[in-house]
Design a protein around this motif. Structure first.
Motif, mmCIF file in Angstrom:
data_model
loop_
_atom_site.group_PDB
_atom_site.id
_atom_site.type_symbol
_atom_site.label_atom_id
_atom_site.label_comp_id
_atom_site.label_asym_id
_atom_site.label_seq_id
_atom_site.Cartn_x
_atom_site.Cartn_y
_atom_site.Cartn_z
ATOM 1 N N THR A 1 11.378 -0.986 -15.264
ATOM 2 C CA THR A 1 11.014 0.417 -15.115
ATOM 3 C C THR A 1 10.316 0.603 -13.784
ATOM 4 O O THR A 1 9.837 -0.338 -13.182
ATOM 5 N N THR A 2 10.284 1.813 -13.332
ATOM 6 C CA THR A 2 9.532 2.146 -12.138
ATOM 7 C C THR A 2 8.229 2.791 -12.554
ATOM 8 O O THR A 2 8.207 3.755 -13.298
ATOM 9 N N SER A 3 7.138 2.266 -12.051
ATOM 10 C CA SER A 3 5.827 2.799 -12.385
ATOM 11 C C SER A 3 5.650 4.179 -11.789
ATOM 12 O O SER A 3 6.119 4.477 -10.700
ATOM 13 N N ALA A 4 4.939 5.040 -12.527
ATOM 14 C CA ALA A 4 4.617 6.353 -11.998
ATOM 15 C C ALA A 4 3.518 6.249 -10.963
ATOM 16 O O ALA A 4 3.269 7.166 -10.191
ATOM 17 N N SER A 5 2.828 5.103 -10.915
ATOM 18 C CA SER A 5 1.760 4.881 -9.956
ATOM 19 C C SER A 5 2.346 4.493 -8.610
ATOM 20 O O SER A 5 3.498 4.086 -8.506
ATOM 21 N N PRO A 6 1.540 4.589 -7.529
ATOM 22 C CA PRO A 6 2.027 4.154 -6.221
ATOM 23 C C PRO A 6 2.320 2.672 -6.244
ATOM 24 O O PRO A 6 1.807 1.936 -7.079
ATOM 25 N N PRO A 7 3.143 2.172 -5.321
ATOM 26 C CA PRO A 7 3.438 0.749 -5.262
ATOM 27 C C PRO A 7 2.180 -0.074 -5.146
ATOM 28 O O PRO A 7 1.197 0.350 -4.545
ATOM 29 N N ALA A 8 2.209 -1.274 -5.712
ATOM 30 C CA ALA A 8 1.051 -2.143 -5.663
ATOM 31 C C ALA A 8 0.721 -2.488 -4.226
ATOM 32 O O ALA A 8 1.595 -2.672 -3.387
ATOM 33 N N SER A 9 -0.576 -2.567 -3.924
ATOM 34 C CA SER A 9 -0.995 -2.871 -2.570
ATOM 35 C C SER A 9 -1.912 -4.072 -2.581
ATOM 36 O O SER A 9 -2.435 -4.475 -3.611
ATOM 37 N N SER A 10 -2.129 -4.652 -1.428
ATOM 38 C CA SER A 10 -2.976 -5.823 -1.306
ATOM 39 C C SER A 10 -3.812 -5.687 -0.059
ATOM 40 O O SER A 10 -3.415 -5.056 0.924
ATOM 41 N N THR A 11 -5.000 -6.286 -0.067
ATOM 42 C CA THR A 11 -5.858 -6.253 1.108
ATOM 43 C C THR A 11 -5.333 -7.205 2.174
ATOM 44 O O THR A 11 -5.630 -7.065 3.344
ATOM 45 N N ALA A 12 -4.541 -8.203 1.783
ATOM 46 C CA ALA A 12 -3.970 -9.150 2.738
ATOM 47 C C ALA A 12 -2.735 -8.539 3.393
ATOM 48 O O ALA A 12 -2.032 -7.738 2.793
ATOM 49 N N PRO A 13 -2.482 -8.907 4.659
ATOM 50 C CA PRO A 13 -1.279 -8.387 5.332
ATOM 51 C C PRO A 13 -0.026 -8.779 4.556
ATOM 52 O O PRO A 13 0.093 -9.898 4.080
ATOM 53 N N ALA A 14 0.903 -7.847 4.453
ATOM 54 C CA ALA A 14 2.127 -8.122 3.717
ATOM 55 C C ALA A 14 3.041 -9.009 4.542
ATOM 56 O O ALA A 14 3.129 -8.880 5.764
ATOM 57 N N ALA A 15 3.719 -9.922 3.864
ATOM 58 C CA ALA A 15 4.679 -10.785 4.541
ATOM 59 C C ALA A 15 5.890 -9.947 4.942
ATOM 60 O O ALA A 15 6.214 -8.948 4.314
ATOM 61 N N THR A 16 6.555 -10.354 5.995
ATOM 62 C CA THR A 16 7.735 -9.646 6.473
ATOM 63 C C THR A 16 8.875 -9.777 5.472
ATOM 64 O O THR A 16 9.188 -10.875 5.024
ATOM 65 N N ALA A 17 9.469 -8.647 5.134
ATOM 66 C CA ALA A 17 10.580 -8.668 4.191
ATOM 67 C C ALA A 17 11.826 -9.223 4.860
ATOM 68 O O ALA A 17 12.014 -9.126 6.077
ATOM 69 N N LEU A 18 12.703 -9.796 4.047
ATOM 70 C CA LEU A 18 13.940 -10.399 4.523
ATOM 71 C C LEU A 18 15.147 -9.639 3.976
ATOM 72 O O LEU A 18 15.034 -8.939 2.968
ATOM 73 N N PRO A 19 16.310 -9.816 4.605
ATOM 74 C CA PRO A 19 17.530 -9.220 4.047
ATOM 75 C C PRO A 19 17.844 -9.873 2.705
ATOM 76 O O PRO A 19 17.358 -10.958 2.391
#
Length: 212
Positions: free
Chosen positions: A44-62
């Motif tokens: 399911t998709t949460s009605a809340s905003p996407p989860a966030s973190s205080t640490a820098p996010a890793a670069t997404a890959l294809p």
């Protein structure tokens, strides 16, 4: 085969690449030579905003299919088979004759893409331990290695592990959108309910992609 051990449904929409996935009624692990085991698997998709973190996010890959999972802490290693949807919208499962086989939800994010990649495995089967028999032993900081078809080997770091009653499965936390590449590992756990031939709980490990 008898009735799947998990008969509890968590429903809702999952927005994947702009397309609404079919509702996944449940991931049932049906054992042919032992009790029935089951995992909830209702994206399911949460009605809340996407989860966030205080640490820098890793670069997404294809996108690239995962082909192998290895968890050094619990000495778990398995190839990964894709798990799609059956005609009744339930998730396909790894071969019940091979409890050490893990599988990934191929209609969700692949490991390394933004979003939660979901990998499921048996806790036991055929009267022997399964690939995720020791999943509950994982702790924050433990590593999960995912090899992909493109040759990359990704390291995910466990952020938390939870045990939850199947009636209270945290669907949004497991399948909801995230800002970064994440991983979910799911198996059964807790006490065994002989009346319905299913474990009462689920063990869920949450992990994030390591930088670099």
């Amino acid at each position: 085969m008898g009735k799947p051990g998990w008969a509890r449904s968590h429903r809702g929409p999952l927005l994947l690449m702009g397309v609404l996935l079919a509702v996944l009624a449940g991931l049932a692990f049906i054992l042919t030579s032992g009790p029935e085991h089951a995992l909830p698997g209702s994206p399911t998709t949460s009605a809340s905003p996407p989860a966030s973190s205080t640490a820098p996010a890793a670069t997404a890959l294809p996108r690239s299919d995962p082909v192998l999972i290895e968890i050094p802490k619990i000495k778990a290693k398995s190839t990964l088979v894709p798990l799609g949807l059956n005609q009744d919208n339930t998730l396909q499962v790894p071969p019940v004759s091979r409890p050490m086989q893990a599988g990934w939800f191929s209609e969700g994010a692949s490991p390394g893409e933004i979003g939660p990649a979901v990998i499921a495995g048996h806790v036991d089967g055929n009267k022997q331990p399964g690939i995720f028999y020791r999943l509950k032993e994982l702790q924050a900081g433990d590593r999960v290695l995912i090899s992909r078809a493109d040759g990359r080997v990704l390291t995910f770091v466990i952020s938390r592990v939870m045990q939850v009653d199947k009636d209270e499965f945290p669907t949004d936390a497991v399948y909801g959108e995230t800002n970064d590449p994440q991983l979910r590992l799911i198996t059964c756990g807790g006490s065994f309910d002989r009346a319905v031939r299913s474990y009462r709980d689920n063990i869920i490990a949450f992990a994030v992609l390591q930088q670099g």
